[in-house]
Design a protein around this motif. Structure first.
Motif, PDB file in Angstrom:
ATOM      1  N   MET A 353       0.829  -1.218   0.000  1.00 41.63           N
ATOM      2  CA  MET A 353       0.000   0.000   0.000  1.00 41.63           C
ATOM      3  C   MET A 353       0.865   1.271   0.000  1.00 41.63           C
ATOM      4  O   MET A 353       0.594   2.227  -0.705  1.00 41.63           O
ATOM      5  CB  MET A 353      -0.873   0.037   1.262  1.00 41.63           C
ATOM      6  N   ASP A 354       1.913   1.235   0.847  1.00 40.58           N
ATOM      7  CA  ASP A 354       2.724   2.442   1.001  1.00 40.58           C
ATOM      8  C   ASP A 354       4.210   2.042   1.009  1.00 40.58           C
ATOM      9  O   ASP A 354       4.888   2.132   2.032  1.00 40.58           O
ATOM     10  CB  ASP A 354       2.337   3.121   2.321  1.00 40.58           C
ATOM     11  N   PRO A 355       4.709   1.591  -0.139  1.00 40.27           N
ATOM     12  CA  PRO A 355       6.074   1.043  -0.142  1.00 40.27           C
ATOM     13  C   PRO A 355       7.150   2.104   0.082  1.00 40.27           C
ATOM     14  O   PRO A 355       7.015   3.242  -0.372  1.00 40.27           O
ATOM     15  CB  PRO A 355       6.217   0.457  -1.552  1.00 40.27           C
ATOM     16  N   VAL A 356       8.183   1.687   0.808  1.00 40.95           N
ATOM     17  CA  VAL A 356       9.386   2.514   0.945  1.00 40.95           C
ATOM     18  C   VAL A 356      10.539   1.656   0.437  1.00 40.95           C
ATOM     19  O   VAL A 356      10.778   0.563   0.941  1.00 40.95           O
ATOM     20  CB  VAL A 356       9.652   2.900   2.426  1.00 40.95           C
ATOM     21  N   ILE A 357      11.228   2.142  -0.580  1.00 40.34           N
ATOM     22  CA  ILE A 357      12.326   1.362  -1.164  1.00 40.34           C
ATOM     23  C   ILE A 357      13.554   1.481  -0.274  1.00 40.34           C
ATOM     24  O   ILE A 357      14.053   2.579  -0.014  1.00 40.34           O
ATOM     25  CB  ILE A 357      12.658   1.872  -2.597  1.00 40.34           C
ATOM     26  N   ALA A 358      14.043   0.317   0.190  1.00 34.22           N
ATOM     27  CA  ALA A 358      15.273   0.290   0.996  1.00 34.22           C
ATOM     28  C   ALA A 358      16.473   0.323   0.059  1.00 34.22           C
ATOM     29  O   ALA A 358      16.400  -0.200  -1.063  1.00 34.22           O
ATOM     30  CB  ALA A 358      15.300  -0.972   1.852  1.00 34.22           C
ATOM     31  N   THR A 359      17.573   0.925   0.528  1.00 31.75           N
ATOM     32  CA  THR A 359      18.711   1.101  -0.387  1.00 31.75           C
ATOM     33  C   THR A 359      19.961   0.297  -0.001  1.00 31.75           C
ATOM     34  O   THR A 359      20.928   0.262  -0.748  1.00 31.75           O
ATOM     35  CB  THR A 359      19.071   2.590  -0.536  1.00 31.75           C
ATOM     36  N   TYR A 360      19.970  -0.300   1.185  1.00 29.28           N
ATOM     37  CA  TYR A 360      21.042  -1.238   1.560  1.00 29.28           C
ATOM     38  C   TYR A 360      22.451  -0.641   1.425  1.00 29.28           C
ATOM     39  O   TYR A 360      23.372  -1.325   0.971  1.00 29.28           O
ATOM     40  CB  TYR A 360      20.964  -2.499   0.691  1.00 29.28           C
ATOM     41  N   GLU A 361      22.610   0.611   1.748  1.00 29.69           N
ATOM     42  CA  GLU A 361      23.915   1.298   1.600  1.00 29.69           C
ATOM     43  C   GLU A 361      24.456   1.171   0.168  1.00 29.69           C
ATOM     44  O   GLU A 361      25.666   1.136  -0.044  1.00 29.69           O
ATOM     45  CB  GLU A 361      24.942   0.754   2.597  1.00 29.69           C
ATOM     46  N   ASP A 362      23.555   1.083  -0.781  1.00 31.84           N
ATOM     47  CA  ASP A 362      23.964   0.920  -2.180  1.00 31.84           C
ATOM     48  C   ASP A 362      23.434   2.090  -3.011  1.00 31.84           C
ATOM     49  O   ASP A 362      22.231   2.189  -3.297  1.00 31.84           O
ATOM     50  CB  ASP A 362      23.428  -0.412  -2.717  1.00 31.84           C
ATOM     51  N   HIS A 363      24.358   2.958  -3.412  1.00 31.38           N
ATOM     52  CA  HIS A 363      24.006   4.125  -4.236  1.00 31.38           C
ATOM     53  C   HIS A 363      23.174   3.750  -5.452  1.00 31.38           C
ATOM     54  O   HIS A 363      22.244   4.453  -5.830  1.00 31.38           O
ATOM     55  CB  HIS A 363      25.286   4.853  -4.672  1.00 31.38           C
ATOM     56  N   ARG A 364      23.518   2.603  -6.065  1.00 28.53           N
ATOM     57  CA  ARG A 364      22.818   2.251  -7.306  1.00 28.53           C
ATOM     58  C   ARG A 364      21.384   1.795  -7.058  1.00 28.53           C
ATOM     59  O   ARG A 364      20.559   1.857  -7.973  1.00 28.53           O
ATOM     60  CB  ARG A 364      23.613   1.210  -8.104  1.00 28.53           C
ATOM     61  N   MET A 365      21.068   1.300  -5.860  1.00 23.53           N
ATOM     62  CA  MET A 365      19.661   0.991  -5.562  1.00 23.53           C
ATOM     63  C   MET A 365      18.862   2.293  -5.583  1.00 23.53           C
ATOM     64  O   MET A 365      17.797   2.377  -6.196  1.00 23.53           O
ATOM     65  CB  MET A 365      19.526   0.319  -4.188  1.00 23.53           C
ATOM     66  N   ALA A 366      19.365   3.320  -4.907  1.00 22.22           N
ATOM     67  CA  ALA A 366      18.638   4.597  -4.854  1.00 22.22           C
ATOM     68  C   ALA A 366      18.500   5.211  -6.249  1.00 22.22           C
ATOM     69  O   ALA A 366      17.409   5.632  -6.658  1.00 22.22           O
ATOM     70  CB  ALA A 366      19.374   5.565  -3.928  1.00 22.22           C
ATOM     71  N   MET A 367      19.597   5.219  -6.984  1.00 17.87           N
ATOM     72  CA  MET A 367      19.578   5.915  -8.282  1.00 17.87           C
ATOM     73  C   MET A 367      18.761   5.155  -9.329  1.00 17.87           C
ATOM     74  O   MET A 367      18.099   5.754 -10.169  1.00 17.87           O
ATOM     75  CB  MET A 367      21.011   6.159  -8.760  1.00 17.87           C
ATOM     76  N   ALA A 368      18.805   3.822  -9.263  1.00 13.33           N
ATOM     77  CA  ALA A 368      18.053   3.029 -10.243  1.00 13.33           C
ATOM     78  C   ALA A 368      16.551   3.094  -9.982  1.00 13.33           C
ATOM     79  O   ALA A 368      15.751   3.047 -10.928  1.00 13.33           O
ATOM     80  CB  ALA A 368      18.526   1.577 -10.217  1.00 13.33           C
ATOM     81  N   PHE A 369      16.158   3.196  -8.703  1.00 11.00           N
ATOM     82  CA  PHE A 369      14.725   3.213  -8.396  1.00 11.00           C
ATOM     83  C   PHE A 369      14.088   4.589  -8.563  1.00 11.00           C
ATOM     84  O   PHE A 369      12.881   4.690  -8.813  1.00 11.00           O
ATOM     85  CB  PHE A 369      14.456   2.686  -6.973  1.00 11.00           C
ATOM     86  N   ALA A 370      14.845   5.660  -8.400  1.00 18.69           N
ATOM     87  CA  ALA A 370      14.259   7.005  -8.424  1.00 18.69           C
ATOM     88  C   ALA A 370      13.389   7.264  -9.664  1.00 18.69           C
ATOM     89  O   ALA A 370      12.297   7.851  -9.542  1.00 18.69           O
ATOM     90  CB  ALA A 370      15.361   8.056  -8.300  1.00 18.69           C
ATOM     91  N   PRO A 371      13.804   6.811 -10.869  1.00 21.54           N
ATOM     92  CA  PRO A 371      12.953   7.082 -12.043  1.00 21.54           C
ATOM     93  C   PRO A 371      11.557   6.482 -11.941  1.00 21.54           C
ATOM     94  O   PRO A 371      10.649   6.884 -12.689  1.00 21.54           O
ATOM     95  CB  PRO A 371      13.744   6.446 -13.201  1.00 21.54           C
ATOM     96  N   ALA A 372      11.336   5.532 -11.017  1.00 18.92           N
ATOM     97  CA  ALA A 372       9.993   4.949 -10.836  1.00 18.92           C
ATOM     98  C   ALA A 372       8.979   6.020 -10.453  1.00 18.92           C
ATOM     99  O   ALA A 372       7.764   5.846 -10.661  1.00 18.92           O
ATOM    100  CB  ALA A 372      10.029   3.849  -9.775  1.00 18.92           C
TER     101      ALA A 372
END
Ligand SMILES: O=C(O)C1=C[C@@H](OP(=O)(O)O)[C@@H](O)[C@H](O)C1
Ligand SMILES: C=C(OP(=O)(O)O)C(=O)O
Length: 409
Positions: A353-372
């Motif tokens: 319902m209200d997802p929060v994307i975790a980034t696991y101290e990984d810059h590429r997780m944050a940057m790859a998901f942001a375009p969503a």
């Protein structure tokens, strides 16, 4: 900290000064030091991974903390093992779980003395620097190319040079090519025949050196372009004949409807309308692009089968697990196999319902998901967004400039 990222209201108009490549920056710093250069490197990256390297090379201390930077850990281990003195090198908790045994064994058999301070096979390390004899060794090519690059950069300074026999499959090969090309620019020659790289004893020559923009960072803007209906995006400081393997991302994005026009100041992206029905690709040469394409494909509803992902488990996090877990939150079910394959055949589940994307101290997780944020009507929530500083400190600022609404929640 968490960010809520919302899509721009109107069209995207962005001219982005990308960060400099951290891979090139961190090699250039080592080569500059080994050539006793009087020149400063131009356009050095301002990211964390380069900052720790600059700090280590300019410090009076014998103890170095390179935080989360894989390149700094591996390159400095080889570099310090030939600088007379006793040194320690450590990093984040994750870094203490990223293997380094193959490099340590290789260096020790070439005349170095490196010991483990905590767990056998992992940082932190104690390094007793001295002259290195060099010689002939064999090294598995399928774990991390950074071990190979680290050995190659110090090889010309070994008394007998280095003959490096690479065993098995060679992963991340463009990064080895990058190392050898930069070494050549600094005056050192190597030969690479089949599985064997040979470097004779030689001296580096100082040169004036400018770092290119980062093609891995460019991939997030390509993804934004692929997911936008109306966007004009220009990326500055990228070259067609780049030394970076991740420049291959431009060709691959052509299959997701994004064309690349090279200009005299970088690239202009354009929509082509030609989108593949399914994307098949082996990422063995461009592991850092995998997350960008995984996230972009599911959001475009394009099934994929990606192979060659075996190194993803030992990067900033286990990226295969992280991608599966976080995309499930958005309603996409991915499957993995063989520790190296990730697939999506269109299978969906109920999104949170209200997802929060975790980034696991990984810059590429944050940057790859942001375009969503461009696709999700409620926007996208990302945890610990500050992780981007590992390679692209201005990422969120650049997204804001492009019209994204980003608020701390
Ligand atoms: O040499 C380099 O600059 C790098 C090599 C690659 O690592 P592996 O060789 O471990 O795959 C890549 O993932 C990393 O971001 C940077
Ligand atoms: C894997 C990466 O970095 P490193 O291995 O240098 O920490 C990366 O930047 O994606």
């Amino acid at each position: 900290m968490k960010y809520l990222i919302k899509s721009p209201e109107g069209a995207i108009r962005a001219s982005v000064q990308l960060p400099a490549s951290k891979s090139i920056s961190n090699r250039a710093l080592i080569l500059n030091a080994l050539s006793y250069s009087p020149y400063d490197i131009q356009n050095l990256s301002d990211c964390d991974d380069t900052e720790v390297m600059v700090r280590a090379l300019n410090s009076d201390s014998r103890d170095f903390d390179i935080k989360a930077a894989g390149t700094a850990m591996r390159f400095l281990t080889a570099f310090l093992s030939k600088i007379v003195g006793e040194w320690t090198i450590t990093g984040t908790e994750r870094m203490k779980n990223r293997p380094i045994k193959l490099l340590v064994d290789a260096l020790n058999s070439l005349g170095a003395r490196i010991e483990y301070i905590e767990k056998e096979g992992y940082p932190p390390l104690r390094i007793f620097g001295s002259a290195l004899q060099g010689g002939e060794i064999s090294l598995a090519g399928g774990v991390s190319s950074q071990y190979i690059s680290a050995l190659l950069m110090v090889a010309p300074l070994m008394e007998n040079g280095l003959i490096l026999n690479l065993e098995g499959n060679i992963i991340s090969r463009p990064y080895i090519d990058l190392t050898l090309q930069l070494m050549e620019q600094f005056g050192v020659k190597a030969t690479w025949n089949g599985q064997t790289i040979r470097i004779l004893p030689q001296e580096y020559k100082p040169i004036r050196f400018t770092v290119e923009s980062d093609w891995s960072a460019a991939s997030y803007w390509y993804s934004i372009m692929a997911l936008s209906k109306n966007a004009e995006i220009e990326l500055l400081g990228l070259f067609k004949n780049s030394l970076q393997g991740d420049a291959a991302g431009a060709k691959l994005f052509a299959q997701l409807g994004v064309g690349t026009v090279f200009t005299d100041r970088g690239v202009r992206l354009k929509h082509t309308g030609n989108v593949t029905k399914k994307l098949l690709y082996n990422f063995v040469n461009e592991p850092d692009l995998a997350q960008t394409f995984v996230v972009c494909c599911v959001l475009l509803n394009i099934p994929f089968r990606f192979t060659g992902l075996q190194s993803l488990k030992i990067k900033e996090t286990d990226r295969i697990e992280a991608l599966k877990t976080e995309l499930r939150k958005l309603g996409y079910l991915l499957t993995d196999s063989n520790d190296s394959i990730l697939e999506w055949n269109g299978e969906r589940c109920e999104p949170e319902m209200d997802p929060v994307i975790a980034t696991y101290e990984d810059h590429r997780m944050a940057m790859a998901f942001a375009p969503a944020a461009l696709i999700l009507p409620q926007g996208l929530k990302i945890a610990e967004p500050e992780v981007v500083t590992k390679s692209y400190p201005a990422y969120w600022e650049d997204l804001k400039q492009a019209g994204f609404d980003i608020t701390e929640i």
